[in-house]
Design a protein around this motif. Structure first.
Motif, PDB file in Angstrom:
ATOM      1  N   LYS A 182       0.785  -1.343   0.081  1.00 46.71           N
ATOM      2  CA  LYS A 182       0.018  -0.093  -0.046  1.00 46.71           C
ATOM      3  C   LYS A 182       1.017   1.347  -0.056  1.00 46.71           C
ATOM      4  N   ARG A 183       2.001   1.157   0.415  1.00 46.09           N
ATOM      5  CA  ARG A 183       3.013   2.387   0.470  1.00 46.09           C
ATOM      6  C   ARG A 183       4.043   2.169  -0.416  1.00 46.09           C
ATOM      7  N   SER A 184       4.124   0.972  -1.161  1.00 46.90           N
ATOM      8  CA  SER A 184       5.242   0.781  -2.164  1.00 46.90           C
ATOM      9  C   SER A 184       5.423   1.872  -3.153  1.00 46.90           C
ATOM     10  N   ARG A 185       6.439   2.093  -3.701  1.00 51.57           N
ATOM     11  CA  ARG A 185       6.635   2.785  -4.924  1.00 51.57           C
ATOM     12  C   ARG A 185       7.288   1.937  -6.009  1.00 51.57           C
ATOM     13  N   CYS A 186       6.850   2.529  -7.190  1.00 50.66           N
ATOM     14  CA  CYS A 186       7.118   1.479  -8.419  1.00 50.66           C
ATOM     15  C   CYS A 186       8.878   1.532  -8.520  1.00 50.66           C
ATOM     16  N   PRO A 187       9.372   0.423  -8.489  1.00 46.62           N
ATOM     17  CA  PRO A 187      10.990   0.329  -8.623  1.00 46.62           C
ATOM     18  C   PRO A 187      11.438   0.972  -9.839  1.00 46.62           C
ATOM     19  N   ALA A 188      10.703   0.891 -10.727  1.00 43.61           N
ATOM     20  CA  ALA A 188      11.326   1.628 -12.277  1.00 43.61           C
ATOM     21  C   ALA A 188      11.178   3.226 -11.954  1.00 43.61           C
ATOM     22  N   CYS A 189       9.972   3.704 -11.678  1.00 45.97           N
ATOM     23  CA  CYS A 189       9.977   5.200 -11.466  1.00 45.97           C
ATOM     24  C   CYS A 189       9.750   5.835 -10.622  1.00 45.97           C
ATOM     25  N   ASN A 190       9.617   5.278  -9.281  1.00 43.90           N
ATOM     26  CA  ASN A 190       9.602   6.135  -7.988  1.00 43.90           C
ATOM     27  C   ASN A 190       7.966   6.434  -7.689  1.00 43.90           C
ATOM     28  N   THR A 191       6.926   6.084  -8.395  1.00 47.48           N
ATOM     29  CA  THR A 191       5.603   6.772  -8.222  1.00 47.48           C
ATOM     30  C   THR A 191       4.683   5.841  -7.285  1.00 47.48           C
ATOM     31  N   THR A 192       4.223   6.100  -6.485  1.00 42.98           N
ATOM     32  CA  THR A 192       3.405   5.272  -5.513  1.00 42.98           C
ATOM     33  C   THR A 192       2.389   4.372  -6.472  1.00 42.98           C
ATOM     34  N   ILE A 193       2.670   3.050  -6.329  1.00 45.16           N
ATOM     35  CA  ILE A 193       1.700   2.116  -7.024  1.00 45.16           C
ATOM     36  C   ILE A 193       0.267   1.912  -6.436  1.00 45.16           C
ATOM     37  N   GLN A 194      -0.558   1.629  -7.154  1.00 45.70           N
ATOM     38  CA  GLN A 194      -1.845   1.613  -6.747  1.00 45.70           C
ATOM     39  C   GLN A 194      -2.647   0.125  -7.057  1.00 45.70           C
ATOM     40  N   LEU A 195      -3.228  -0.295  -6.064  1.00 45.87           N
ATOM     41  CA  LEU A 195      -4.073  -1.604  -5.878  1.00 45.87           C
ATOM     42  C   LEU A 195      -5.208  -1.452  -7.006  1.00 45.87           C
ATOM     43  N   THR A 196      -5.189  -2.237  -8.104  1.00 47.77           N
ATOM     44  CA  THR A 196      -5.828  -2.178  -9.230  1.00 47.77           C
ATOM     45  C   THR A 196      -6.873  -3.372  -9.370  1.00 47.77           C
TER      46      THR A 196
END
Ligand SMILES: [Zn+2]
Length: 157
Positions: free
Chosen positions: A91-105
């Motif tokens: 829930k708090r992780s950021r995208c390893p590739a670009c540093n944007t917070t990822i979203q449960l989809t």
């Protein structure tokens, strides 16, 4: 806590992002640029370059000299110094590739976008709203957990 990592620390940057830390990383930045971004954006400079480290400290920049050989050692040092948990909370992780917070989809939205068996087998997926990468706790998750457990042991010792 925000970080900027030097060009040698790409792997570490990815790990920190998974752990929810805001890490700027680019292989294109010169030392002087790393220092100026750290200063402007109030980021802690992470580096394995002792010259760069000394330059940053001399300018009053908050910098950390990363010594560990393995990722687990590096993560243990950083968790110790900056006090964040060695635990991934997606829930708090950021995208390893670009540093944007990822979203449960919702899974339905990803039909056709992940491999068929993966889609069938897993129920939770996260998507990066910036670069579109899709993440799930797949087979590689065991390796991730093992590295974090190792880091916790090192930190505890
Ligand atoms: Zn992304």
């Amino acid at each position: 806590m925000k970080f900027i990592a030097d060009g040698m620390l790409g792997k570490l940057a990815r790990w920190l992002r998974m752990l929810g830390q805001d890490v700027k990383y680019s292989t294109q930045l010169e030392d002087a640029e790393l220092i100026s971004v750290a200063e402007k954006e109030q980021r802690v400079l992470l580096t394995r370059d002792s010259e760069l480290y000394k330059r940053a400290i001399a300018k009053g920049i908050d910098a950390f000299y990363v010594e560990g050989r393995t990722e687990a050692e590096k993560l243990a040092e950083l968790a110790e110094r900056f006090g964040f948990p060695l635990m991934i909370d997606l829930k708090r992780s950021r995208c390893p590739a670009c540093n944007t917070t990822i979203q449960l989809t919702p899974k339905e939205k990803l039909a056709g976008k992940v491999e068929k068996n993966t889609f069938k087998y897993y129920s939770e997926f996260w998507k990066c709203p910036n670069c579109g990468n899709i993440y799930w706790q797949g087979a590689h998750w065991k390796g991730i957990t093992a590295t974090l457990e190792e880091a916790k042991k090192i930190k505890g010792s």
